[in-house]
Design a protein around this motif. Structure first.
Motif, PDB file in Angstrom:
ATOM      1  N   ARG A 139      -1.484  14.988  -5.208  1.00 47.92           N
ATOM      2  CA  ARG A 139      -0.315  15.581  -4.548  1.00 47.92           C
ATOM      3  C   ARG A 139      -0.018  14.711  -3.329  1.00 47.92           C
ATOM      4  NH1 ARG A 139      -1.380  20.254  -2.292  1.00 47.92           N
ATOM      5  NH2 ARG A 139      -3.586  20.403  -2.905  1.00 47.92           N
ATOM      6  N   ILE A 140       1.210  14.215  -3.276  1.00 45.20           N
ATOM      7  CA  ILE A 140       1.601  13.303  -2.198  1.00 45.20           C
ATOM      8  C   ILE A 140       2.799  13.891  -1.465  1.00 45.20           C
ATOM      9  CG2 ILE A 140       2.359  10.967  -1.620  1.00 45.20           C
ATOM     10  CD1 ILE A 140       1.048   9.988  -4.185  1.00 45.20           C
ATOM     11  N   HIS A 141       2.746  13.874  -0.132  1.00 49.13           N
ATOM     12  CA  HIS A 141       3.850  14.374   0.682  1.00 49.13           C
ATOM     13  C   HIS A 141       4.754  13.205   1.056  1.00 49.13           C
ATOM     14  CE1 HIS A 141       6.033  16.138   4.135  1.00 49.13           C
ATOM     15  NE2 HIS A 141       5.844  17.272   3.475  1.00 49.13           N
ATOM     16  N   GLU A 158      11.625   8.255  -3.424  1.00 48.51           N
ATOM     17  CA  GLU A 158      11.749   6.810  -3.268  1.00 48.51           C
ATOM     18  C   GLU A 158      10.489   6.205  -2.678  1.00 48.51           C
ATOM     19  OE1 GLU A 158      14.116   8.930  -2.635  1.00 48.51           O
ATOM     20  OE2 GLU A 158      15.747   8.264  -3.970  1.00 48.51           O
ATOM     21  N   GLN A 159       9.879   6.880  -1.692  1.00 45.64           N
ATOM     22  CA  GLN A 159       8.661   6.360  -1.074  1.00 45.64           C
ATOM     23  C   GLN A 159       7.529   6.254  -2.094  1.00 45.64           C
ATOM     24  OE1 GLN A 159       8.285   9.274   2.013  1.00 45.64           O
ATOM     25  NE2 GLN A 159       9.210   7.966   3.590  1.00 45.64           N
ATOM     26  N   ILE A 160       7.391   7.275  -2.916  1.00 45.45           N
ATOM     27  CA  ILE A 160       6.301   7.283  -3.894  1.00 45.45           C
ATOM     28  C   ILE A 160       6.568   6.283  -5.008  1.00 45.45           C
ATOM     29  CG2 ILE A 160       5.068   8.723  -5.573  1.00 45.45           C
ATOM     30  CD1 ILE A 160       5.705  11.125  -3.735  1.00 45.45           C
ATOM     31  N   LEU A 190      -6.445   1.729  -7.054  1.00 50.46           N
ATOM     32  CA  LEU A 190      -5.638   2.846  -6.580  1.00 50.46           C
ATOM     33  C   LEU A 190      -5.815   3.150  -5.085  1.00 50.46           C
ATOM     34  CD1 LEU A 190      -3.539   4.797  -7.504  1.00 50.46           C
ATOM     35  CD2 LEU A 190      -5.320   6.300  -8.411  1.00 50.46           C
ATOM     36  N   PRO A 191      -7.028   3.114  -4.495  1.00 53.89           N
ATOM     37  CA  PRO A 191      -7.136   3.385  -3.051  1.00 53.89           C
ATOM     38  C   PRO A 191      -6.253   2.491  -2.177  1.00 53.89           C
ATOM     39  CG  PRO A 191      -9.302   3.532  -4.060  1.00 53.89           C
ATOM     40  CD  PRO A 191      -8.365   3.017  -5.124  1.00 53.89           C
ATOM     41  N   PRO A 192      -6.200   1.161  -2.401  1.00 56.06           N
ATOM     42  CA  PRO A 192      -5.282   0.359  -1.575  1.00 56.06           C
ATOM     43  C   PRO A 192      -3.821   0.761  -1.743  1.00 56.06           C
ATOM     44  CG  PRO A 192      -6.883  -1.052  -2.688  1.00 56.06           C
ATOM     45  CD  PRO A 192      -7.019   0.307  -3.289  1.00 56.06           C
ATOM     46  N   VAL A 193      -3.438   1.186  -2.955  1.00 60.60           N
ATOM     47  CA  VAL A 193      -2.058   1.622  -3.168  1.00 60.60           C
ATOM     48  C   VAL A 193      -1.776   2.891  -2.375  1.00 60.60           C
ATOM     49  CG1 VAL A 193      -0.436   2.512  -4.885  1.00 60.60           C
ATOM     50  CG2 VAL A 193      -1.871   0.548  -5.439  1.00 60.60           C
ATOM     51  N   ASP A 248       0.990   5.176   3.072  1.00 59.21           N
ATOM     52  CA  ASP A 248       1.005   5.722   4.425  1.00 59.21           C
ATOM     53  C   ASP A 248       1.630   7.111   4.453  1.00 59.21           C
ATOM     54  OD1 ASP A 248       0.426   5.711   7.121  1.00 59.21           O
ATOM     55  OD2 ASP A 248       2.337   4.796   7.695  1.00 59.21           O
ATOM     56  N   ARG A 249       1.275   7.919   3.441  1.00 58.48           N
ATOM     57  CA  ARG A 249       1.757   9.295   3.356  1.00 58.48           C
ATOM     58  C   ARG A 249       0.559  10.224   3.149  1.00 58.48           C
ATOM     59  NH1 ARG A 249       5.809   9.569   5.840  1.00 58.48           N
ATOM     60  NH2 ARG A 249       5.983  11.687   5.020  1.00 58.48           N
ATOM     61  N   PRO A 250       0.628  11.467   3.626  1.00 57.69           N
ATOM     62  CA  PRO A 250      -0.465  12.416   3.357  1.00 57.69           C
ATOM     63  C   PRO A 250      -0.621  12.635   1.848  1.00 57.69           C
ATOM     64  CG  PRO A 250       1.014  13.248   5.065  1.00 57.69           C
ATOM     65  CD  PRO A 250       1.692  12.058   4.463  1.00 57.69           C
ATOM     66  N   PHE A 251      -1.857  12.676   1.373  1.00 55.86           N
ATOM     67  CA  PHE A 251      -2.084  12.906  -0.050  1.00 55.86           C
ATOM     68  C   PHE A 251      -3.360  13.714  -0.251  1.00 55.86           C
ATOM     69  CE2 PHE A 251      -4.236   8.887   0.844  1.00 55.86           C
ATOM     70  CZ  PHE A 251      -5.468   9.056   0.229  1.00 55.86           C
ATOM     71  N   VAL A 252      -3.409  14.380  -1.380  1.00 56.30           N
ATOM     72  CA  VAL A 252      -4.575  15.174  -1.785  1.00 56.30           C
ATOM     73  C   VAL A 252      -4.978  14.717  -3.180  1.00 56.30           C
ATOM     74  CG1 VAL A 252      -5.451  17.474  -2.348  1.00 56.30           C
ATOM     75  CG2 VAL A 252      -3.893  17.165  -0.400  1.00 56.30           C
ATOM     76  N   ILE A 253      -6.265  14.428  -3.355  1.00 61.54           N
ATOM     77  CA  ILE A 253      -6.778  14.033  -4.668  1.00 61.54           C
ATOM     78  C   ILE A 253      -7.291  15.281  -5.374  1.00 61.54           C
ATOM     79  CG2 ILE A 253      -8.488  12.639  -5.906  1.00 61.54           C
ATOM     80  CD1 ILE A 253      -8.465  10.724  -3.485  1.00 61.54           C
ATOM     81  N   GLU A 254      -6.676  15.648  -6.469  1.00 59.78           N
ATOM     82  CA  GLU A 254      -7.131  16.787  -7.249  1.00 59.78           C
ATOM     83  C   GLU A 254      -8.214  16.395  -8.239  1.00 59.78           C
ATOM     84  OE1 GLU A 254      -3.872  18.906  -8.956  1.00 59.78           O
ATOM     85  OE2 GLU A 254      -3.030  19.485  -7.014  1.00 59.78           O
TER      86      GLU A 254
END
Length: 327
Positions: A244-246, A250-252, A292-295, A300-306
């Motif tokens: 889940r990415i905030h 376009e940013q994602i 994936l971690p460098p991406v 530079d957005r808040p994210f949650v890894i499910e």
């Protein structure tokens, strides 16, 4: 004043630009009378150039398909466009011809270029740089490509002999929706009639394509390009990732395009649109997770890894390394 031979070649160039040209129009462009235009047309026909006479109020002359390619008349800009297209096609892998065919076609055009244009072209090619090195791509068979294109246009089933990435060979009946060029390769997408599911196939892995009797209905929904991108994003790989990415769409998409990840977008209700920041669910499949971690950091957005837990460990390890380097 131009010589008659020059006018005949000019007439050929005018006809090659397409459509039907009236005698009056041709006479005006060539600076001659109508009967002279007819004499020039007869000379082209004597040279086996397939010129057709069109009767009627808006009649005149036009080129018809012939049994051989007539002499082509290119302007300077057209010759440059063709040569650059051959160069770009070879560099990106988007060519249906073997390497030698591409080279010989380029050589034939370059050989007849006026010297000043040839010099300018050489200067351009010497100054031209590509951001990616040319890859080694397997080019599809031109006959296979044309057969599939005809099947797409007429909505006819087609039988293909296919070899998958593991070397397994099979024969399938395909209801082809469209042909898509993506990342230096050609793909065909359609329904595999035997299993009744959509599939995407690389054209260079198709050994033979043969049209079958019958027809099928055109599908509704996403177009061929979107179907191919969705197929890549949902392909079976070792890891299934849910995030889940905030942020905005376009940013994602700038870091996780449609060919890599599927994005759960909500209808822009209550004034929301693609530029509105909100939590969006992102799903993707990957054979490896180390990229994936460098991406995610670059977003530079808040994210949650499910899922999966392994990705959390990799992100934490990257954060520790960055903190260590900063200190």
């Amino acid at each position: 004043m131009p010589r008659p031979t020059a006018r005949v070649l000019t007439l050929l160039e005018l006809l090659q630009s397409g459509g039907t040209r009236t005698v009056a129009e041709l006479a005006d462009r060539l600076g001659v009378e109508g009967r002279t235009v007819r004499r020039y047309v007869d000379q082209l026909i004597d040279l086996d150039v397939p010129v057709e006479s069109v009767r009627g109020r808006y009649g005149g002359y036009r080129l018809a398909p012939g049994y051989r390619l007539p002499p082509l008349m290119f302007s300077d800009d057209e010759a440059l466009a063709v040569l650059l297209g051959l160069v770009a096609g070879r560099r990106t892998g988007l060519t249906t011809a073997q390497h030698t065919a591409n080279e010989t076609a380029s050589a034939k055009i370059r050989r007849v270029l006026p010297r000043h244009i040839a010099r300018r072209l050489d200067t351009l090619l010497e100054s031209l740089a590509f951001t990616e090195q040319p890859g080694e791509f397997d080019t599809p068979d031109a006959g296979v490509l044309l057969t599939l294109a005809d099947a797409v246009h007429h909505r006819r089933p087609v039988s293909i002999r296919y070899t998958d990435r593991d070397g397994r060979r099979s024969e399938r009946t395909l209801h082809a929706y469209g042909i898509v060029a993506h990342a230096g390769r050609w793909y065909v997408t359609g329904e595999d009639a035997r299993i009744g599911e959509d599939r995407t196939f690389r054209l260079d892995r198709i050994a033979d394509a043969r049209a079958l009797p019958g027809s099928f209905e055109a599908p509704v929904g996403p177009g061929p390009a979107q179907r191919v991108l969705s197929a890549f994003a949902t392909a079976e790989y070792r890891h299934q990732v849910t995030l889940r990415i905030h942020g905005t769409v376009e940013q994602i998409r700038a870091r996780l395009p449609a060919g890599v990840a599927s994005l759960e977008e909500h209808d822009p209700a209550a004034g929301r649109d693609r530029t509105t920041e909100r939590w969006l669910r992102v799903e993707l499949r990957a054979e490896r997770l180390d990229w994936l971690p460098p991406v995610l950091a670059s977003l530079d957005r808040p994210f949650v890894i499910e899922r999966p837990d392994e990705l959390r460990d990799l992100v934490t390890a990257l954060a520790d390394r960055l903190a260590s380097h900063a200190r």
